[in-house]
Structure formats: C-alpha cells, structure tokens
Design an enzyme around this catalytic site. Structure first.
Site, mmCIF file in Angstrom:
data_model
loop_
_atom_site.group_PDB
_atom_site.id
_atom_site.type_symbol
_atom_site.label_atom_id
_atom_site.label_comp_id
_atom_site.label_asym_id
_atom_site.label_seq_id
_atom_site.Cartn_x
_atom_site.Cartn_y
_atom_site.Cartn_z
ATOM 1 N N ASP A 65 0.816 -1.210 0.000
ATOM 2 C CA ASP A 65 0.000 0.000 0.000
ATOM 3 C C ASP A 65 0.855 1.267 0.000
ATOM 4 O O ASP A 65 0.512 2.254 -0.652
ATOM 5 C CB ASP A 65 -0.938 0.005 1.220
ATOM 6 C CG ASP A 65 -2.003 -1.081 1.124
ATOM 7 O OD1 ASP A 65 -2.231 -1.573 0.001
ATOM 8 O OD2 ASP A 65 -2.589 -1.428 2.154
ATOM 9 N N ARG A 70 2.535 6.259 -2.557
ATOM 10 C CA ARG A 70 3.591 7.158 -3.037
ATOM 11 C C ARG A 70 3.461 7.394 -4.541
ATOM 12 O O ARG A 70 3.569 8.511 -5.019
ATOM 13 C CB ARG A 70 4.971 6.595 -2.688
ATOM 14 C CG ARG A 70 5.456 7.041 -1.289
ATOM 15 C CD ARG A 70 6.897 6.613 -1.026
ATOM 16 N NE ARG A 70 7.016 5.156 -1.023
ATOM 17 C CZ ARG A 70 6.820 4.391 0.056
ATOM 18 N NH1 ARG A 70 6.498 4.935 1.203
ATOM 19 N NH2 ARG A 70 6.945 3.086 -0.017
ATOM 20 N N ASN A 132 -6.214 8.123 1.083
ATOM 21 C CA ASN A 132 -6.895 7.550 2.248
ATOM 22 C C ASN A 132 -7.368 8.610 3.241
ATOM 23 O O ASN A 132 -8.544 8.738 3.495
ATOM 24 C CB ASN A 132 -5.965 6.593 2.991
ATOM 25 C CG ASN A 132 -5.894 5.228 2.343
ATOM 26 O OD1 ASN A 132 -6.848 4.794 1.704
ATOM 27 N ND2 ASN A 132 -4.763 4.564 2.491
ATOM 28 N N ARG A 160 -11.476 18.427 22.766
ATOM 29 C CA ARG A 160 -10.089 18.178 23.119
ATOM 30 C C ARG A 160 -9.814 16.730 22.773
ATOM 31 O O ARG A 160 -10.612 15.846 23.085
ATOM 32 C CB ARG A 160 -9.853 18.434 24.600
ATOM 33 C CG ARG A 160 -10.015 19.891 24.985
ATOM 34 C CD ARG A 160 -10.004 20.090 26.472
ATOM 35 N NE ARG A 160 -8.730 19.748 27.072
ATOM 36 C CZ ARG A 160 -7.671 20.550 27.078
ATOM 37 N NH1 ARG A 160 -7.746 21.762 26.550
ATOM 38 N NH2 ARG A 160 -6.553 20.162 27.621
ATOM 39 N N ASP A 162 -6.502 13.816 20.995
ATOM 40 C CA ASP A 162 -5.142 13.635 20.501
ATOM 41 C C ASP A 162 -5.030 14.129 19.067
ATOM 42 O O ASP A 162 -3.963 14.556 18.625
ATOM 43 C CB ASP A 162 -4.753 12.152 20.526
ATOM 44 C CG ASP A 162 -4.449 11.659 21.925
ATOM 45 O OD1 ASP A 162 -4.479 12.471 22.864
ATOM 46 O OD2 ASP A 162 -4.184 10.455 22.074
ATOM 47 N N THR A 173 -11.722 2.345 5.461
ATOM 48 C CA THR A 173 -11.360 0.996 5.903
ATOM 49 C C THR A 173 -9.895 0.926 6.327
ATOM 50 O O THR A 173 -9.353 -0.168 6.486
ATOM 51 C CB THR A 173 -11.622 -0.036 4.781
ATOM 52 O OG1 THR A 173 -10.860 0.344 3.633
ATOM 53 C CG2 THR A 173 -13.089 -0.070 4.406
ATOM 54 N N ALA A 197 -9.134 9.696 20.047
ATOM 55 C CA ALA A 197 -9.098 9.767 21.514
ATOM 56 C C ALA A 197 -9.686 11.072 22.049
ATOM 57 O O ALA A 197 -9.029 11.810 22.783
ATOM 58 C CB ALA A 197 -7.665 9.579 22.031
ATOM 59 N N GLN A 231 2.294 9.203 4.773
ATOM 60 C CA GLN A 231 3.512 9.360 3.971
ATOM 61 C C GLN A 231 4.127 10.758 4.058
ATOM 62 O O GLN A 231 5.334 10.903 4.148
ATOM 63 C CB GLN A 231 3.197 9.096 2.476
ATOM 64 C CG GLN A 231 2.503 7.787 2.200
ATOM 65 C CD GLN A 231 3.461 6.622 2.169
ATOM 66 O OE1 GLN A 231 4.651 6.836 2.008
ATOM 67 N NE2 GLN A 231 2.948 5.425 2.333
#
Lengths: 280, 280, 280, 280
Positions: A65, A70, A132, A160, A162, A173, A197, A231
């Site tokens: 992937d 890339r 993605n 708030r 992460d 997916t 989170a 990436q």
C-alpha cells in the site's frame, strides 16, 4: 497502450518481480517505461523516466500500500498493482497471480475503479492530495489539543483530543477504522471526520457531503502535525487553519472485480487471518 | 396560505396551545383547517378534515417528535412544530416562543428543510416511509438472529445480532446514535446501516449512497419485527426479505434556522441538560 | 468417582455420543447416572435420576452452551462438556476428542475452573443465579425505558435505553461483548454493567467490585423483561427494583487448560472462522 | 497536625490563594511547611522544604490535576486540593470554598480516599508510579506499532495500534475514557488495558486483577514513548519489555465526600458544562 512500471525500491523480491514483469511486457512488444528510481536495480530494455513525467496509459506497481500511495502522489493514471506487502489492501493481485494479472491487463479485461481524493490546505496553501486520509495530531504524546471543526462555515463540533482524521471512503477501511469510523461505500461520495481519543463523551464520527468544506482550527498555542496517507508530513504552527474537501482529482485503480463489498470482506478476512496467525 | 393544525391528542397543554394558535390565526383572517382527531377537543371556528385529506399549504403541529412523525405519515406538506415533548428534536420552537413562530410563519420568514425519507418493502410489498429509521429486531429478547445484508445485490455483511437499523441522515441523531452510528449531514444524501448488539467483532456501521438498495434477509426460521419511526410495527415471517432505499418523497420542515450543525449542537446540549437534571 | 451424564435432548448426534460416553464409562466400571430427561433416548445400564437430584462428583454434558447453562441451573458439581453446538464457548473438547477427554477425566488429569455466578433478585425475591449475565430489556421493541442504577446505595447513573446487562467475568465474552463491554479476567472478581443502546452520550460500561450490590430501578409505568443466561425469563412489572450481586455459589468447569487468555483467543478465532465461513 | 503547602508555580492566582491559606493556618497556630519551589513567591512565616523531604501529616495543593499528579510523585501523605485548573477532576473543593475546606481539614471532618497506583518497569528497571495511567505510544504519528500483551505470563492479545494505556481505576475516568475504557469502581481493585487506535477489529479493553502483572512487548525495531500521568516521559528502545502492576503504594486523597459515583457524576457534569460552553 503504454505501461509504466515501478516497485518498492528497498525490497529485492519486489524488484525481481518487476524485472519479470518488464520481461513479459517486452516479449509482448510493449516494454514498459521504467521508474528511474528502480531502473538501475532491474534488468530491462525499456525507456526510463521519473514517475512524475512518465508518458503512459497505466502504471504497474509491484509493492504494498505504501508503494501505491507514493506512486499516486505522482500520477493520475490508472494503477495496477501486484501485492508484495503485508496486507496490501489497495493492491489487486497477489504475487503468485501476477502473470494472469498482466494478461488480463493486456487483454483489456478490467474495469477502472475511480476514487475521490482529499484536497488539503494549510493556511490557504494547497498540500498534496490524500487517497486515504489526512491526520492532524498533537506532536506531544498524551497531551491533548483543542480542535474546532467547521463544515461550510458552520461550527460542527469542537473537542479536546489527541487528533482527528478526515478520510475519503477509500480511507474509511484504513486508519479511520481504528478509531471508530463507519465503513463508507465509495459511491456515497462523502467524507468522514473522526476524532482520535476525544476527551469528550458526546464526540461521534461525522459524515459530510462531497461538496462540503471542512475547516479545522487548532485553538491553543501548541504545534501539531499533519500526516497525509501516512507518507507526507507537515508541521502545523499554532493558530493554523486547515481546510479539507473531496478533490476533483481521483485515484484510479485497475480492478478485475469492482465490487466494493467483496473487496471489503476479503480485506477483513485477510486482516483476521493476520490476527489469527499472530495468535489473535 | 392555508394552514392545517394538529396536536398531541392526549396532552391537555398541547390541545390548549393548539386552541390559542387557532385563535391567533383566526384573528389574522386565516383560520386553520383542524385535524378531526382533535377538533372536538379544542375551541376553533375553522374547517375540519382528517390529516390525510387536508387541503393546506403547511401543517402546524403542537406536540413532540412522536406527534410529528405520526403527522408525517399523512402529509407531504411542510410541517411547522411547537415543542410540547420531552426532547423535541424534530420540533422548531419551544412553547414559550409559539407566538413569534406563528408570526414568522405568517410573514414568510422561514426556509424549508427538505429531508430524505426511507422507503421500506417487505417481500415486495411497500410499507409506509420512515423519516428517521427502520428497525428490524428479534421478537425474542436476548435471542440473536442471523442477518444477511446486501447492497445493490452485492453481499455487504452478515452477522448475528439483536437487530439492525437502517436510518436516514435525519435518523442518524436518533435511535441509530444509541448503537454507534455516525452523525450524517443531510446534504450527504446517504443512508446508514447499523447492527444492534452484533455478536461479531468485525461489525461496523455502514454508509451507503442515496441510490443504493439495501436488502436484508433473515436467515433462520424465527419471527422478527419491523418498526418504522418507533410508530408503525410489522411482524416479519421467517425467510422474509426486506428492502430499503432512500425515497423520492421527502419530509419537509419549516425552519427559522436551517443550519444542521447548530440544530445538532442544540440537540446535544438539550440531551445533556436532561441527563444532568437526572443526575447524569 | 461417580459421573452424571446429560445431553442436548433434541439433537440425535448429541444423544448418540452420550450413549458412547455411557458405554465407555460402563466398560471402565463406572457407569454414569443418566439424566432422566434423556435416559429413554439412549442405551445405557446405569442409574437414572433427574439432574437436580443426582448423586455424583462431576457432570458430563454433551451439547452446546445452552445445554451447559441449563445443567448449571440444577447442579453445583463440576461440569465437563463435549461440544455439539455451533460455537461452544463454555465447552471443553470438540466431539472428535471426546474419548481423550473422558480418559483425562478418569485419570484425574484436569483442573477445576471456578467461576462466580450472579445472584438476582426481583423486589426482594431471589431468582435463579446466572453464569453469564442478566439482561433487563424493554418488552416493546424500539421503545426505550428509563433505568436508574445504584451501586451499594449510591446513584451510579441513569439513562434511557433498550435495556442493560449485568454480567459476570464469564459473561464478559458473551452477550455483553456485543454491546461494548470490556473483557474481564475472571480473577478480577468484578461484575460489569453495560447499557444496551443507551440514548445518552455519556453512557459507558461500568466495572464494580465483587462485593458490591447493583440495584436497578425501572422508572416508568411500563413492563420489562429479565432474561437470565438467555434461558430463564421473568416479566418485570412497573416500578420494580432489581438487585444483582456476585454470588457465593460458583459454576465449576473441568478444564484441561485453565488459562483464561488461551481460551479467549481460541474463542475469538472460532468466532472469526464462523464469520469468515459466512462470507465475513 | 502539620500541613505541607504547595501550589501551581506559574499561576499567580494559585500563588495568591496559597498565601491566603498559609495566613489562615498561621492564625490558627499551625503555619504550614511551604514547598521550596513556591516559597519565594508567597508571603508566609512557616518553614520551607522541598516536597520530597517535607515532615508533614497532609499536603495542601492549590492547583489543577497536573499540580496534584506532580505532588503525588513526591509524597505518600494524604493530599487535600483546592482546584485552580480547568477541570480539576482530582481536586476536592472549588476556589470559592477554600476556607470551608481548610476549616473541615482543621476540624478533622474528612475521610481518606485511598487509591491504588500503578507500578511501572522498563526492562527490569523500576520507574515512578502512576496515579492515573501509563501510556505507551509510537513516537511517529500515524505509524502503528505492534504490541504484544501478556498477563501473568499468558499471552492475552497482540495488535497493531498507535499505542496502549494501562490505567488504574482512578485513571479509568481520564485519558483511558477517551479510547473506550469502562469506568472502574476503585473498590474493584482492577487494572485496565486499552489499545489506542487498534487496527484490529477484535480489540477490546481488558480488565485484569489487582495482583496480575501485565507485560507489554514492542515487537518491531522502532522507538516508542512511555508517558506516566501525562507528566513523566521515558524513551523506549526497540525490543523493550514493559511491566505494569497495581502498586502497594497508594495515592491518598482527603475527601469530604467519598462516594465514587457522586464524584464521577459531578465530573461528567463539569465536562459536559465545559463542552456546552464551548458550543458543544
């Protein structure tokens, strides 16, 4: 039809298989244009060009992937891929079926699966598109940041957390699935916003229309990081504004089996097999 | 402009307020057509008609979400509602603002918020449309059933579960939210499928395109129940096939504030207030 | 050592295997006491007794989880089980290993896995204990009820929901898992409370101490249903109070492999295999 | 009774309030020992000592959760805290009630709420204890790592994820809550393990006994970060093994109201208020 050819450069098996692909195409009278990044590492007698400047009708990718993602940064041509990765969710055929795959390709026996990309802007400056997802994340582990999300100018939610993920249906997916995103059928032409989170009980994933613009403000005086498709990284300064929307540009995949659900079920089965092999 | 008028029939405060609305409209020279179901219970001097046969341009509803959902089974006219319910997520103004609401209505100072309904079929027979959601549920508490879900003929997933919900974007903030559905912006024109208590680790909510057809098969020899908008129930025999798709027919709401997100944030705040009043 | 023997009565394969077990035990000079519910259906020359009055040291069960759960309602003796069910999470050996299983049993080559049961009371009246879980559920599909939960007299939370589950650690991998419960190591001696489809954003699963008493009040004037281990049902009237606590009585399983995690990982693998066979 | 006194050093309001506390205690004849880190910044006439070497019976903290967590790294004495933070989940009284709080403290009108801490080891070397949680996280944003988790030597699960949290019951309502942990009653004496963004459909939170040892292996050749209570960071090399268990040492809080659930509901209400103020 002119084919381009690239492969995962640091994986000898991928390069060896790419050489076999080049040889087969040569035999058939259509030697591929080889990516200059791997041209020195494989035997072939075709032309050489950088990925971004290849004159071709379709690109053959030998790798996982990451290699595909890339490559998709450099071309808008349809991509056909032979999986040499661990999971290979974006790839089309396993290595042992590479020959049949190339034959179907030569015979025109395939369809094009067109997928929306995500357009990304930092403070008015356009960034590369993502196939993605775009991830915005605090740079300091376990120190939450405050995110403010607007959709078409209307405040949608703030929390708030992460970080957050803005994903295409293709990305629904992938990483987004890890933080509770729904699976989105690519025909739904929708983008997903999912907090990572969130320290907020009312936080839920959000699905927005394909022509909606998502704006994310980072409200505290701390840095953050933008990562596109796992990436490309961009440091984001304090008080930056990020903008996301589904792009006019698409990623195009050469498929022998277009059905999204068959692919998804196969992906889940593969993921579960890997889990089982690892002892659950 | 001709207005229809209905109210929650078993709630004296709703009937009293409906009478006030009728009086104000009468004063302004536009006495409403009154729903025959409540006509005997309120003072008014307008015409009387059953909801399904009212000649009107818009319907005024005094009541909660249940009253609106029932009314929407009988009319495709725009609905303006004064909240007399506990939560009133579908309603537009609180009871204390009913007068300003009617004034804006008379002044034409509003917009129409058009929402997709869900079309439902049991074994080829069309059922009433749902504004929020269709629920398929085992009739035996804590006995799972086996569900097989296809999208446009392709097998999407199957699972053992207590049931599943197929929801419109409007319904994404209702029952579907209780079982982990994402919030779906109504402009996304998408439907959501969410399992209820799936005994399957890979189960996830699924978002499908507005022109997709969702087919649900019940694979075991047991009964199940279909419930539309929490109002209409249908017994489903063993081996039945259900079909769902977003309908051409819409529910139309008269709004003074169309922004979906403001409405959603207000809804969440109201829900949290109720939670807090109840001691969390 | 005296063995009792029972089997799933409506499954010819289970009865046939039970007969083989009886024959083997007879050969070894220890013919089992046979459950009177199946005694007429299998060949054997041992004594006959109802499950609840068997004089025995251990019970052999041929069947699935339902058969075991029913047997555990009648005995506190250790149970050894041969799986004839679809999943058989509580069972110890697959049918093809029944003979080795019996040999290990005769050789004393096993350990006893002791599991806490759940004590249940309705309005001060004790109900049967549950091995997995107690489910309280609205009797009207898709009509939420209001639940008020207290722990040791302190109000823990209240919510509108379809129902709630109070589970033992053993039950944490069963129905409770379907609605988001954590996996609880049996050595943690804790009970779990999980809402089913809560219409409340702040709802979370709750883990309480083994000596805590959980009290559930149903606040509206509507009926509900209590289901123990998916087997035993009790109608609950309006304004009833339910009480749950981990019981002094235990369920005891004969195991050849006591490690909870190996069993759990095997269970998940089995569940995923079933999922995969069903095409995800 | 001898009191220690500390405050958030970079917050003038906290220092000013600490000075008032010192003055009141001085009037009552029990001038506090002042933390040397703030001694220069406030008026007082008591002794001065570093937090770790204070001779005292109880510590008074003026600040938010961060200030308390830092103080708990240096003392095992009971802590009484006046909230000057945004949320202040660990604190006992709001600033406006500081005087009544001190009076109750002087009058002995309180209880001690004793909470288990988490013991942490990296490759056999003991680290500071955590009151809330230990977080293990990939250092590269959006690059998953492979985690292998054992409980008492038995493989529990393994998964690819951004990280994992091992939390005490106290921590179950903090960061762990953001990633789906259950709420754990402190009397349950259990620890929780929760994956952060697991790319694994079967991943679930896990509750283990208070005497269980949790071992986490990082299987790939990449770095990771350990963060204790959001305060203390340790770089973890490739192939490290981390060990966690509930500690014999406890954090002790001076409470006027010990009930865990009242505190939890108040916390949620405060969190929701903050959310609402921020426009949901």
């Amino acid at each position: 039809m002119v084919f381009g050819l690239t492969a995962r450069p640091d994986m000898p098996e991928a390069l060896a298989l790419a050489a076999e692909v080049a040889a087969l195409l040569g035999e058939r009278g259509v030697p591929p244009v080889v990516d200059e990044a791997i041209a020195g590492a494989i035997d072939h007698n075709g032309d050489i060009a950088p990925l971004g400047a290849m004159e071709m009708d379709a690109l053959i990718v030998v790798g996982g992937d990451g290699t595909i993602l890339r490559a998709l940064q450099h071309t808008s041509r349809p991509v056909f891929s032979i999986n040499m990765g661990a999971l290979g969710f974006l790839t089309e055929v396993p290595p042992e079926e590479w020959r049949q795959g190339i034959e179907r390709l030569l015979g025109g026996d395939y369809v094009i699966d067109q997928r929306a990309k995500l357009e990304t802007w930092i403070d008015g400056e356009r960034q590369p598109d993502a196939v993605n997802e775009a991830v915005v994340h605090t740079t300091q582990i376990s120190k939450m940041r405050y995110f403010d999300v607007r959709v078409d100018g209307n405040r949608a939610f703030s929390f708030r957390a992460d970080g957050l993920i803005v994903a295409t249906p293709t990305g629904s997916t992938c990483y987004a699935m890890s933080v509770g995103a729904p699976i989105v059928d690519p025909r739904a032409h929708a983008a997903i916003i999912v907090p990572i989170a969130p320290f907020k009980l009312a936080a839920r994933p959000l699905v927005v229309a394909d022509d909606s613009t998502v704006e994310v403000k980072l409200l505290e005086d701390k840095d953050a990081l933008l990562v596109l498709d796992g990436q490309i990284k961009r440091q984001i300064g304090a008080d930056s504004t990020l903008r996301f929307l589904l792009s006019d540009r698409t990623a195009r995949f050469i498929r022998f089996d277009t059905d999204f659900y068959t692919r998804f079920r196969r992906k889940i089965a593969r993921l579960m097999t890997v889990e089982e092999e690892n002892g659950t």
